[in-house]
Scaffold this motif. Sequence first.
Motif, PDB file in Angstrom:
ATOM      1  N   GLU A 153       3.502  65.353   7.440  1.00  0.00           N
ATOM      2  CA  GLU A 153       2.405  64.925   7.093  1.00  0.00           C
ATOM      3  C   GLU A 153       1.309  66.182   6.843  1.00  0.00           C
ATOM      4  OE1 GLU A 153       1.236  62.333   5.296  1.00  0.00           O
ATOM      5  OE2 GLU A 153       3.134  60.985   5.818  1.00  0.00           O
ATOM      6  N   GLY A 154       1.831  67.365   7.320  1.00  0.00           N
ATOM      7  CA  GLY A 154       0.992  68.462   7.072  1.00  0.00           C
ATOM      8  C   GLY A 154       0.174  68.966   8.395  1.00  0.00           C
ATOM      9  N   GLY A 155       0.616  68.213   9.429  1.00  0.00           N
ATOM     10  CA  GLY A 155      -0.211  68.570  10.651  1.00  0.00           C
ATOM     11  C   GLY A 155       0.416  69.726  11.447  1.00  0.00           C
ATOM     12  N   PRO A 156      -0.212  70.335  12.559  1.00  0.00           N
ATOM     13  CA  PRO A 156       0.350  71.541  12.946  1.00  0.00           C
ATOM     14  C   PRO A 156       1.330  71.322  14.252  1.00  0.00           C
ATOM     15  CG  PRO A 156      -2.057  70.825  14.092  1.00  0.00           C
ATOM     16  CD  PRO A 156      -1.580  69.748  12.981  1.00  0.00           C
ATOM     17  N   LEU A 157       2.037  72.335  14.356  1.00  0.00           N
ATOM     18  CA  LEU A 157       2.799  72.135  15.390  1.00  0.00           C
ATOM     19  C   LEU A 157       2.108  72.817  16.623  1.00  0.00           C
ATOM     20  CD1 LEU A 157       5.979  74.413  14.065  1.00  0.00           C
ATOM     21  CD2 LEU A 157       6.001  71.957  14.838  1.00  0.00           C
ATOM     22  N   VAL A 158       2.373  72.020  17.822  1.00  0.00           N
ATOM     23  CA  VAL A 158       1.776  72.060  19.127  1.00  0.00           C
ATOM     24  C   VAL A 158       2.728  72.315  20.163  1.00  0.00           C
ATOM     25  CG1 VAL A 158      -0.057  71.550  20.580  1.00  0.00           C
ATOM     26  CG2 VAL A 158      -0.343  71.027  18.248  1.00  0.00           C
ATOM     27  N   HIS A 159       2.637  73.471  20.843  1.00  0.00           N
ATOM     28  CA  HIS A 159       3.713  73.728  22.023  1.00  0.00           C
ATOM     29  C   HIS A 159       3.424  72.752  23.028  1.00  0.00           C
ATOM     30  CE1 HIS A 159       5.726  75.697  25.609  1.00  0.00           C
ATOM     31  NE2 HIS A 159       6.171  76.473  24.379  1.00  0.00           N
ATOM     32  N   PRO A 160       4.689  72.178  23.587  1.00  0.00           N
ATOM     33  CA  PRO A 160       4.375  71.059  24.601  1.00  0.00           C
ATOM     34  C   PRO A 160       3.939  71.292  25.771  1.00  0.00           C
ATOM     35  CG  PRO A 160       6.807  72.069  24.375  1.00  0.00           C
ATOM     36  CD  PRO A 160       5.908  72.578  23.173  1.00  0.00           C
ATOM     37  N   ASP A 161       3.545  72.460  26.043  1.00  0.00           N
ATOM     38  CA  ASP A 161       2.794  72.950  27.102  1.00  0.00           C
ATOM     39  C   ASP A 161       1.236  72.945  27.166  1.00  0.00           C
ATOM     40  OD1 ASP A 161       4.937  73.366  28.851  1.00  0.00           O
ATOM     41  OD2 ASP A 161       5.052  75.518  28.703  1.00  0.00           O
ATOM     42  N   VAL A 162       0.831  72.666  25.847  1.00  0.00           N
ATOM     43  CA  VAL A 162      -0.569  72.653  25.189  1.00  0.00           C
ATOM     44  C   VAL A 162      -0.978  71.151  25.715  1.00  0.00           C
ATOM     45  CG1 VAL A 162      -2.233  72.832  23.672  1.00  0.00           C
ATOM     46  CG2 VAL A 162      -0.594  74.525  23.596  1.00  0.00           C
ATOM     47  N   ALA A 163      -2.248  71.019  26.535  1.00  0.00           N
ATOM     48  CA  ALA A 163      -2.912  69.782  26.656  1.00  0.00           C
ATOM     49  C   ALA A 163      -3.697  69.379  25.601  1.00  0.00           C
ATOM     50  CB  ALA A 163      -3.337  69.529  28.115  1.00  0.00           C
ATOM     51  N   GLY A 164      -3.206  68.491  24.877  1.00  0.00           N
ATOM     52  CA  GLY A 164      -4.140  68.117  23.665  1.00  0.00           C
ATOM     53  C   GLY A 164      -3.452  67.033  22.777  1.00  0.00           C
ATOM     54  N   LEU A 165      -4.222  66.200  21.804  1.00  0.00           N
ATOM     55  CA  LEU A 165      -3.906  65.160  20.873  1.00  0.00           C
ATOM     56  C   LEU A 165      -4.116  65.951  19.520  1.00  0.00           C
ATOM     57  CD1 LEU A 165      -5.441  62.288  22.624  1.00  0.00           C
ATOM     58  CD2 LEU A 165      -3.119  62.975  22.856  1.00  0.00           C
ATOM     59  N   VAL A 166      -3.242  65.315  18.765  1.00  0.00           N
ATOM     60  CA  VAL A 166      -3.289  65.994  17.411  1.00  0.00           C
ATOM     61  C   VAL A 166      -3.845  64.749  16.192  1.00  0.00           C
ATOM     62  CG1 VAL A 166      -2.291  67.102  15.491  1.00  0.00           C
ATOM     63  CG2 VAL A 166      -1.558  67.690  17.752  1.00  0.00           C
ATOM     64  N   VAL A 167      -4.838  65.043  15.529  1.00  0.00           N
ATOM     65  CA  VAL A 167      -5.400  64.126  14.584  1.00  0.00           C
ATOM     66  C   VAL A 167      -5.098  64.559  13.190  1.00  0.00           C
ATOM     67  CG1 VAL A 167      -7.348  62.708  13.776  1.00  0.00           C
ATOM     68  CG2 VAL A 167      -7.077  63.349  16.324  1.00  0.00           C
ATOM     69  N   THR A 168      -4.212  63.833  12.461  1.00  0.00           N
ATOM     70  CA  THR A 168      -3.893  64.237  11.180  1.00  0.00           C
ATOM     71  C   THR A 168      -4.341  63.175  10.076  1.00  0.00           C
ATOM     72  OG1 THR A 168      -2.105  65.886  12.066  1.00  0.00           O
ATOM     73  CG2 THR A 168      -1.801  65.290   9.706  1.00  0.00           C
ATOM     74  N   GLY A 169      -4.860  63.550   9.030  1.00  0.00           N
ATOM     75  CA  GLY A 169      -5.092  62.604   7.743  1.00  0.00           C
ATOM     76  C   GLY A 169      -3.680  62.451   7.140  1.00  0.00           C
ATOM     77  N   MET A 170      -3.472  61.398   6.587  1.00  0.00           N
ATOM     78  CA  MET A 170      -2.367  61.103   5.720  1.00  0.00           C
ATOM     79  C   MET A 170      -2.759  60.765   4.241  1.00  0.00           C
ATOM     80  SD  MET A 170      -0.567  58.330   8.329  1.00  0.00           S
ATOM     81  CE  MET A 170       0.834  58.242   7.423  1.00  0.00           C
ATOM     82  N   ALA A 171      -2.668  61.861   3.192  1.00  0.00           N
ATOM     83  CA  ALA A 171      -3.118  61.706   1.996  1.00  0.00           C
ATOM     84  C   ALA A 171      -4.371  61.300   1.850  1.00  0.00           C
ATOM     85  CB  ALA A 171      -1.993  60.620   1.484  1.00  0.00           C
ATOM     86  N   ASP A 172      -5.398  62.034   2.540  1.00  0.00           N
ATOM     87  CA  ASP A 172      -6.563  61.607   2.446  1.00  0.00           C
ATOM     88  C   ASP A 172      -7.307  62.309   1.213  1.00  0.00           C
ATOM     89  OD1 ASP A 172      -5.900  63.687   4.409  1.00  0.00           O
ATOM     90  OD2 ASP A 172      -8.035  64.233   4.579  1.00  0.00           O
ATOM     91  N   ASP A 173      -8.313  61.455   0.562  1.00  0.00           N
ATOM     92  CA  ASP A 173      -8.800  62.168  -0.675  1.00  0.00           C
ATOM     93  C   ASP A 173      -9.717  63.592  -0.446  1.00  0.00           C
ATOM     94  OD1 ASP A 173      -7.406  60.149  -1.844  1.00  0.00           O
ATOM     95  OD2 ASP A 173      -9.516  58.989  -2.245  1.00  0.00           O
ATOM     96  N   ASP A 174     -10.307  63.770   0.883  1.00  0.00           N
ATOM     97  CA  ASP A 174     -11.229  64.574   1.298  1.00  0.00           C
ATOM     98  C   ASP A 174     -10.719  65.680   1.727  1.00  0.00           C
ATOM     99  OD1 ASP A 174     -13.354  63.058   0.060  1.00  0.00           O
ATOM    100  OD2 ASP A 174     -13.786  62.321   1.933  1.00  0.00           O
TER     101      ASP A 174
END
Length: 283
Positions: free
Chosen positions: A195-216
């Motif tokens: 969906e075009g989101g970023p790759l994040v190394h598994p050792d990184v502590a985080g959450l990824v938020v990605t829009g799916m075919a969002d108009d803006d």
Amino acid sequence: MRVGLVAQRDNDRALALANTLTRRLDAVGASVVVDPTTGEAATDGGDWDGAVPSSVDVDEMAACDLVVSVGGDGTFLYAARGAGSTPIMGVNLGEVGFLNSLAPEEAVETVVAEAEHIQKTGSARTRAMPRLRAGGDGWALPPALNEVVVQGDHRGSGGGGHFRVSVDGATYSEGHADGVLVATPTGSTAYNLSEGGPLVHPDVAGLVVTGMADDDGMPPLVVDADSDVVVELTDAEAGVAVSDGRVREERATPLRVTLSRAGEPVRLAGPPLDFFTALDKLA
């Protein structure tokens, strides 16, 4: 010492490896149980050497000392849902295998060595992989290892809805989209990437938020692992929240879904994954 085995459905190679694992584990005094699909394939296939282990539902494998998944990432996700806090090892028979660190040729000796280690010390050697929890008013999805998707009742023309995304109480994005995907670092290589989101190394502590075919054109966002992400959906006939592509919760709109890191991670046993080598297989 009890080991749960889950072999990929309709995969003769996975079933043969499960058979070999069963014999070797039995030889070191470990009892084996399999999921019903593996048990049925072993009984009906005719190529199982020795007695077929007892079958238990995958949800009962949380009572095992070790769970072993043989197949692709889908098989691992299925086994991990049942394993709970029980250590799990993944044997990679798929093309990418971000969740499965064991190659088939080294699987038997590695699994047996870990079983003997558990017998000797009482615990497995593990590392934690975070999971994501999601829920709303009176409902909750099983914890997701890869991602949770919130979307309208269908995607594409005439689908989607109006989404508002908030992080720790502050609005990040608002507008029409097919859906919003929230992923763990582990899940960044899966649906999130497509969906075009970023790759994040598994050792990184985080959450990824990605829009799916969002108009803006909402840029993908990586937030702190302890953040609370709230996805609100309106202007749609219904909403759907999906955990790891398998477990769905359909709700009327307006729909409000709260997502955060789950308290109980997956405990992954076995050698560490070579993340960058696995990335080469995406090409």
